[in-house]
Design a protein around this motif. Structure first.
Motif, short mmCIF file in Angstrom:
data_model
loop_
_atom_site.label_atom_id
_atom_site.label_comp_id
_atom_site.label_asym_id
_atom_site.label_seq_id
_atom_site.Cartn_x
_atom_site.Cartn_y
_atom_site.Cartn_z
N ILE A 247 0.70 -1.26 -0.01
CA ILE A 247 -0.13 -0.27 0.30
C ILE A 247 0.49 1.66 -0.52
CG2 ILE A 247 -1.55 1.50 1.46
CD1 ILE A 247 -2.77 -1.18 2.00
N VAL A 248 1.87 1.36 1.02
CA VAL A 248 2.90 2.10 1.06
C VAL A 248 3.26 2.66 -0.43
CG1 VAL A 248 5.04 3.24 2.17
CG2 VAL A 248 2.95 2.51 3.52
N THR A 249 3.90 1.33 -1.30
CA THR A 249 4.39 2.03 -2.06
C THR A 249 3.75 2.44 -2.95
OG1 THR A 249 5.62 0.05 -2.06
CG2 THR A 249 5.65 0.03 -4.22
N ALA A 250 2.51 1.23 -3.21
CA ALA A 250 1.16 2.04 -4.27
C ALA A 250 1.29 3.74 -3.87
CB ALA A 250 -0.04 1.28 -4.08
N ILE A 251 0.98 4.28 -3.01
CA ILE A 251 0.83 5.23 -2.39
C ILE A 251 2.26 6.20 -3.33
CG2 ILE A 251 0.55 7.26 -0.54
CD1 ILE A 251 -1.04 5.25 1.00
N ASN A 252 3.32 6.12 -2.99
CA ASN A 252 4.31 6.45 -3.16
C ASN A 252 4.54 6.66 -4.88
OD1 ASN A 252 5.59 7.89 -0.72
ND2 ASN A 252 7.38 5.98 -0.59
N LEU A 253 4.27 5.50 -5.72
CA LEU A 253 4.16 5.61 -7.16
C LEU A 253 2.92 7.05 -7.35
CD1 LEU A 253 4.46 2.34 -7.87
CD2 LEU A 253 6.32 3.58 -8.09
#
Length: 196
Positions: free
Chosen positions: A30-36
């Protein structure tokens, strides 16, 4: 009662570890998706800002070239003459707008009983500010000082200074005061027959 463990491997609760690792992996995903998503959003904004910067720079270049072209066509002598005429016109307008009533009302409101005004001379400075010079007579310095402080506290004058002080023939102390006059703002009232 038998307390020995006969199993070949000790029992570990692996299910809780797998669930915890799964939740941690999901959180990282989830954090990676938000950062992307934020990275793509910032990239799009940066591209828009870059386009605006380029357009502004192009506009500035065009304005500079236009200003240079206009400056090349201006006659310096005519420009100086126009500036002098504008300054004279502004001075005439300021004189016309100057309100003696407002000035004398300020004097009346702030003048101590021991001081009297003998002369008033307004003039417009080169920078367009209204300067008023006045000669006052008083029995003592304290009266003049009280008058100066009252005028400045009233807001009608700034930088009011005594330019010259001398003892007159009548025994009164005379002082020449000069300072910037700050006229009260004019209130423009609508015409009575105007539309509602």
């Amino acid at each position: 009662m038998l307390r020995t463990n006969l199993s070949t491997r000790p029992f570990y609760n692996e299910r809780a570890v797998h669930v915890a690792l799964g939740l941690l992996g999901l959180l990282l995903l989830i954090v990676t998706a938000i950062n992307l998503w934020k990275t793509f959003d910032f990239s799009a904004r940066q591209a828009q800002l870059q386009e605006r910067i380029q357009a502004a720079e192009a506009s500035a270049r065009q304005a500079r070239s236009e200003a240079a072209r206009v400056r090349a066509t201006i006659n310096a002598r005519e420009l100086e003459q126009a500036v002098a005429e504008a300054r004279d016109a502004n001075a005439l307008i300021e004189r016309r707008v100057f309100s003696w009533t407002d000035l004398f009302n300020r004097f009346e409101d702030t003048l101590p009983a021991s001081v009297r005004i003998t002369s008033v001379r307004p003039r417009i400075d080169r920078d367009g500010t209204m300067v008023v010079a006045l000669v006052v007579a008083a029995r003592d310095v304290e009266g003049i000082q009280e008058f100066v402080e009252s005028l400045e506290q009233d807001g009608g004058f700034a930088h009011l200074l005594s330019r010259e002080e001398f003892l007159g023939e009548d025994g009164l102390l005379q002082a020449t005061l000069e300072g910037r006059y700050l006229p009260a703002p004019r209130i423009v009232r609508p015409a009575a027959g105007g539309s509602r």
